[in-house]
Write an enzyme that holds these catalytic residues in place. Structure first.
Site, PDB file in Angstrom:
ATOM      1  N   GLU A 160      -1.456   9.801  -4.726  1.00 49.59           N
ATOM      2  CA  GLU A 160      -0.722  11.133  -5.051  1.00 49.59           C
ATOM      3  C   GLU A 160      -0.011  11.538  -5.643  1.00 49.59           C
ATOM      4  O   GLU A 160       1.510  11.769  -5.279  1.00 49.59           O
ATOM      5  CB  GLU A 160      -0.351  11.593  -3.237  1.00 49.59           C
ATOM      6  N   GLU A 358      -7.256   8.588   2.940  1.00 49.99           N
ATOM      7  CA  GLU A 358      -6.419   8.862   4.007  1.00 49.99           C
ATOM      8  C   GLU A 358      -6.627  10.144   4.817  1.00 49.99           C
ATOM      9  O   GLU A 358      -7.200  11.116   4.159  1.00 49.99           O
ATOM     10  CB  GLU A 358      -4.849   9.409   3.498  1.00 49.99           C
TER      11      GLU A 358
END
Ligand code: FCB
Length: 454
Positions: A160, A358
């Site tokens: 991320e 995720e």
């Protein structure tokens, strides 16, 4: 609803969020950030966290009892290189022991090389504002790969970059807490450069069966209408939140519309040097897709007015409140957005394999007097989102695996320990672990390689 054979079922964590044992590593930007009053709820930090560093054998045993096929964890750069540059062999050795323990239990290690805990020493030299950090990252990646590459097949460079760059250097709600939108764009470019340099360096020394990836977080926009202005609001959000990172990684450079949307900050284009986009476009073998919730957007009349969303350069649209049912974090639960996202990525990335790296939800869990954690809402979240992945696969999307966030309740960044995402409950006083009902449900899914239809 059966999944393909060899579908990878995992759970994820990250180093700063669970390891603790801060004395055995260098300082990270999260140590510094947490030390400032008001940055983290409750004044918490990750110096002890789940004490996973000392309890990893017990934690791996729990993973094995749940039947996990894979464990996604991150390597702490300041543990391996306390000053960001020089190797601390005992730090690296922790990951070597962890990997051996996983392999002994038949669990595939899925390391991520950077999940936001930059060595403070590198931040002092400019951090992600500096191109040098991308070079340092590639050197660090090579050191870790030299030590563990004989036992690990699948590698993720960065988790991320959106959060690390935009929240860390733009809105300032993450470490290092900088609030400069232009700097956030530069930092984002340097994260992407670091990813590309690492993939190039690792591929040069990798076995042919080794694969390289990065994980991006996607929050697809949902508009409250279908007018051209609404479509433009959706475009703007998806441009800066999603395509900013995706297009260059796919080898397409930054899209014209993305460059135009951020041009008024006059920061990104000066940071792009000759050859950068070729480096960033180094081939990846799969894309990690982190998904929690969609974002509701709406246009605002004045296209030049800054957005209420803390995305660098974003103008002419606002984010609307999420719609229920919400998680404890206030995030929306819209599993169909995950199916739509996977389908869009499949076509946008020309069939590149995807891994849901995720996905999960926080709720207010308690250990009941019967000794269990009856987290029915989390079970429902996992069930509906795993079905959403199944729907995508049925429609032809190439999804290789699903990684639940998170293995353990842990340090949830600026929210401290207030948000529990774990399959396993952690009592942060005693550090005792309790397997939640949702983990037992997930374990069933794994053993049947199927999720019950809703
Ligand atoms: C993701 C992060 C992860 C965790 C979850 C809830 O953005 O990668 O560390 O905080 O959100």
């Amino acid at each position: 609803m059966r999944f393909p054979t060899r579908f990878l079922w995992g759970a994820g964590t990250s180093s700063y969020q669970i390891e603790g044992a801060a004395a055995g590593r260098g300082e990270s930007i999260w140590d510094t950030f947490c030390a400032v009053d008001g940055n983290v709820l409750g004044g918490d930090d990750g110096r002890i966290a789940c004490d996973h560093y000392n309890r990893y054998t017990d934690d791996v045993r729990l993973m094995s009892e749940l039947g996990l096929g894979a464990y996604r964890f991150s390597v702490s750069w300041p543990r391996v290189m306390p000053d960001g540059k020089r190797l601390a062999p005992e730090g690296l050795d922790f990951y070597s022991r962890l990997v051996d323990e996983l392999l002994a239990r038949g669990i595939e290690p899925l390391p991520t090389l950077f999940h936001w805990d930059l060595p403070q020493a590198l931040e002092d030299e400019g951090g992600w504002r500096s191109r040098d950090t991308a070079e340092r990252f590639a050197e660090y990646a090579v050191v870790v790969h030299d030590a563990l590459g004989d036992r690990i097949r699948q590698w993720t460079t960065i988790n991320e970059p959106f959060c690390s760059a935009f929240l860390g250097y733009g809105s300032g709600v993450h470490a290092p807490g900088v609030r400069e939108p232009g700097t956030a764009l530069v930092a984002a470019h340097h994260h992407l450069l670091a990813h590309g340099r690492a993939v190039t360096a690792l591929r040069a020394q990798a076995r042919p069966d080794q694969v390289f990836a990065l994980a991006l977080n996607f929050a697809p926009a949902l508009a409250d209408g279908g007018s051209p202005a609404h479509l433009e609001a959706v475009r703007k959000w998806n441009a800066i939140h999603n395509r900013f990172f995706l297009d260059p990684v796919l080898g397409r450079g930054y899209a014209e519309d993305v460059l135009a949307d951020v041009a008024h900050l006059d920061a990104l284009e000066p940071a792009i040097k000759d050859g950068d986009l070729e480096v960033i476009g180094a081939k990846i073998d799969w894309l990690g897709v982190n998904f929690y919730a969609p974002t509701r957007v709406t246009p605002i009349d004045d296209p030049a007015q800054p957005s209420n969303a803390p995305l660098p350069g974003l103008r002419g649209m606002n984010v609307l409140p999420a719609r229920g049912p919400l998680t404890a974090f206030g995030w929306e639960q819209t599993p169909s957005s995950l199916t739509d996202l996977l389908q869009w990525l499949h076509s946008y990335c020309d069939g590149l394999p995807l891994v849901v790296a995720e996905n999960g939800a926080s709720f207010e869990d308690k250990v009941s007097p019967d000794g269990h954690v009856h987290d029915t809402q989390r079970t429902a979240y996992f069930a509906s989102h795993i079905r959403a992945v199944h729907d995508a696969i049925e429609s032809g999307v190439d999804v290789l695996g699903y990684v639940a966030w998170s293995l353990l309740d842990n340090f949830e960044w600026s929210m401290g320990y207030s948000q529990r995402f774990g399959l396993i409950h952690v009592d942060f006083d005693s550090l005792r672990r309790t397997v939640k009902d949702s983990a037992r449900f997930y374990s069933e899914v794994i053993s049947r390689n199927a999720v019950p239809a809703g």
